[in-house]
Design a protein around this motif. Structure first.
Motif, PDB file in Angstrom:
ATOM      1  N   LEU A  35       8.199 -13.638  11.423  1.00  0.00           N
ATOM      2  CA  LEU A  35       8.691 -12.424  11.314  1.00  0.00           C
ATOM      3  C   LEU A  35       8.364 -11.448  10.289  1.00  0.00           C
ATOM      4  O   LEU A  35       7.675 -10.192  10.389  1.00  0.00           O
ATOM      5  N   ILE A  36       8.418 -12.225   9.029  1.00  0.00           N
ATOM      6  CA  ILE A  36       8.016 -11.501   7.694  1.00  0.00           C
ATOM      7  C   ILE A  36       6.616 -11.240   7.589  1.00  0.00           C
ATOM      8  O   ILE A  36       6.149 -10.239   7.189  1.00  0.00           O
ATOM      9  N   GLN A  37       6.020 -12.201   8.119  1.00  0.00           N
ATOM     10  CA  GLN A  37       4.544 -12.127   7.752  1.00  0.00           C
ATOM     11  C   GLN A  37       4.028 -11.134   8.834  1.00  0.00           C
ATOM     12  O   GLN A  37       3.098 -10.362   8.393  1.00  0.00           O
ATOM     13  N   GLY A  38       4.566 -11.070   9.918  1.00  0.00           N
ATOM     14  CA  GLY A  38       4.261 -10.123  10.935  1.00  0.00           C
ATOM     15  C   GLY A  38       4.476  -8.510  10.348  1.00  0.00           C
ATOM     16  O   GLY A  38       3.808  -7.505  10.608  1.00  0.00           O
ATOM     17  N   THR A  39       5.521  -8.332   9.882  1.00  0.00           N
ATOM     18  CA  THR A  39       6.082  -7.241   9.104  1.00  0.00           C
ATOM     19  C   THR A  39       5.143  -6.836   8.135  1.00  0.00           C
ATOM     20  O   THR A  39       4.726  -5.583   8.003  1.00  0.00           O
ATOM     21  N   PHE A  40       4.790  -7.636   7.389  1.00  0.00           N
ATOM     22  CA  PHE A  40       3.670  -7.264   5.991  1.00  0.00           C
ATOM     23  C   PHE A  40       2.477  -6.776   6.689  1.00  0.00           C
ATOM     24  O   PHE A  40       1.737  -6.221   6.061  1.00  0.00           O
ATOM     25  N   ALA A  41       1.972  -7.739   7.691  1.00  0.00           N
ATOM     26  CA  ALA A  41       0.852  -7.468   8.300  1.00  0.00           C
ATOM     27  C   ALA A  41       0.603  -6.015   8.843  1.00  0.00           C
ATOM     28  O   ALA A  41      -0.350  -5.291   8.623  1.00  0.00           O
ATOM     29  N   THR A  42       1.716  -5.506   9.657  1.00  0.00           N
ATOM     30  CA  THR A  42       2.047  -4.259  10.178  1.00  0.00           C
ATOM     31  C   THR A  42       1.964  -3.313   9.162  1.00  0.00           C
ATOM     32  O   THR A  42       1.370  -2.158   9.372  1.00  0.00           O
ATOM     33  N   LEU A  43       2.692  -3.431   8.005  1.00  0.00           N
ATOM     34  CA  LEU A  43       2.628  -2.335   6.957  1.00  0.00           C
ATOM     35  C   LEU A  43       1.441  -2.389   6.310  1.00  0.00           C
ATOM     36  O   LEU A  43       0.741  -1.215   6.199  1.00  0.00           O
ATOM     37  N   ILE A  44       0.378  -3.189   6.080  1.00  0.00           N
ATOM     38  CA  ILE A  44      -0.843  -3.396   5.367  1.00  0.00           C
ATOM     39  C   ILE A  44      -1.788  -2.463   6.466  1.00  0.00           C
ATOM     40  O   ILE A  44      -2.323  -1.725   6.156  1.00  0.00           O
ATOM     41  N   VAL A  45      -1.832  -2.766   7.634  1.00  0.00           N
ATOM     42  CA  VAL A  45      -2.688  -2.106   8.671  1.00  0.00           C
ATOM     43  C   VAL A  45      -2.265  -0.524   8.740  1.00  0.00           C
ATOM     44  O   VAL A  45      -3.119   0.148   8.852  1.00  0.00           O
ATOM     45  N   ALA A  46      -0.988  -0.386   8.866  1.00  0.00           N
ATOM     46  CA  ALA A  46      -0.641   0.809   9.061  1.00  0.00           C
ATOM     47  C   ALA A  46      -0.923   1.728   7.798  1.00  0.00           C
ATOM     48  O   ALA A  46      -1.600   3.052   7.791  1.00  0.00           O
ATOM     49  N   THR A  47      -0.981   0.871   6.583  1.00  0.00           N
ATOM     50  CA  THR A  47      -1.521   1.687   5.225  1.00  0.00           C
ATOM     51  C   THR A  47      -2.850   1.958   5.069  1.00  0.00           C
ATOM     52  O   THR A  47      -3.272   3.043   5.044  1.00  0.00           O
ATOM     53  N   LEU A  48      -3.509   1.107   5.750  1.00  0.00           N
ATOM     54  CA  LEU A  48      -4.897   1.300   5.784  1.00  0.00           C
ATOM     55  C   LEU A  48      -5.585   2.333   6.788  1.00  0.00           C
ATOM     56  O   LEU A  48      -6.279   3.336   6.227  1.00  0.00           O
ATOM     57  N   ILE A  49      -4.734   2.430   7.812  1.00  0.00           N
ATOM     58  CA  ILE A  49      -5.007   3.463   8.683  1.00  0.00           C
ATOM     59  C   ILE A  49      -4.597   4.999   8.160  1.00  0.00           C
ATOM     60  O   ILE A  49      -5.805   5.636   8.172  1.00  0.00           O
ATOM     61  N   LEU A  50      -3.661   4.886   7.638  1.00  0.00           N
ATOM     62  CA  LEU A  50      -3.193   6.195   6.877  1.00  0.00           C
ATOM     63  C   LEU A  50      -4.184   6.817   5.708  1.00  0.00           C
ATOM     64  O   LEU A  50      -4.475   7.974   5.603  1.00  0.00           O
ATOM     65  N   VAL A  51      -4.520   5.537   4.837  1.00  0.00           N
ATOM     66  CA  VAL A  51      -5.431   6.083   3.906  1.00  0.00           C
ATOM     67  C   VAL A  51      -6.837   6.298   4.376  1.00  0.00           C
ATOM     68  O   VAL A  51      -7.575   7.300   4.096  1.00  0.00           O
ATOM     69  N   GLY A  52      -7.502   5.823   5.426  1.00  0.00           N
ATOM     70  CA  GLY A  52      -8.521   6.052   6.026  1.00  0.00           C
ATOM     71  C   GLY A  52      -8.479   7.705   6.715  1.00  0.00           C
ATOM     72  O   GLY A  52      -9.639   8.190   6.426  1.00  0.00           O
ATOM     73  N   PHE A  53      -7.160   7.741   7.312  1.00  0.00           N
ATOM     74  CA  PHE A  53      -7.173   9.310   8.104  1.00  0.00           C
ATOM     75  C   PHE A  53      -7.218  10.325   6.726  1.00  0.00           C
ATOM     76  O   PHE A  53      -7.850  11.339   6.897  1.00  0.00           O
ATOM     77  N   SER A  54      -6.443   9.984   5.469  1.00  0.00           N
ATOM     78  CA  SER A  54      -6.662  10.838   4.535  1.00  0.00           C
ATOM     79  C   SER A  54      -7.836  11.079   3.852  1.00  0.00           C
ATOM     80  O   SER A  54      -7.986  12.164   3.492  1.00  0.00           O
ATOM     81  N   VAL A  55      -8.738   9.897   3.784  1.00  0.00           N
ATOM     82  CA  VAL A  55     -10.065  10.080   3.109  1.00  0.00           C
ATOM     83  C   VAL A  55     -11.023  11.038   3.805  1.00  0.00           C
ATOM     84  O   VAL A  55     -11.582  11.865   3.401  1.00  0.00           O
ATOM     85  N   SER A  56     -10.770  10.594   5.114  1.00  0.00           N
ATOM     86  CA  SER A  56     -11.692  11.588   6.113  1.00  0.00           C
ATOM     87  C   SER A  56     -11.510  12.925   6.393  1.00  0.00           C
ATOM     88  O   SER A  56     -10.836  13.643   6.088  1.00  0.00           O
TER      89      SER A  56
END
Length: 56
Positions: A35-56
């Motif tokens: 559960l902890i690993q899934g939470t961290f993975a979800t946060l990392i993916v969400a952060t990468l998506i938000l950074v990708g949208f903010s850059v483009s």
């Protein structure tokens, strides 16, 4: 290794199959770790998506 020879003299090699076993249900502490690993993975993916949208 198991080897057979057919009527034309061609060799067929077969690998030995490993012993089969059944998986066990994970313990409570393992479930919490997943559960902890899934939470961290979800946060990392969400952060990468938000950074990708903010850059483009």
């Amino acid at each position: 290794m198991y080897t057979t020879v057919d009527e034309d003299g061609i060799l067929n090699n077969y690998a030995t199959e490993p012993k089969m076993y059944y998986a066990e249900y994970p313990a409570i502490w393992e479930q919490r770790k997943y559960l902890i690993q899934g939470t961290f993975a979800t946060l990392i993916v969400a952060t990468l998506i938000l950074v990708g949208f903010s850059v483009s």
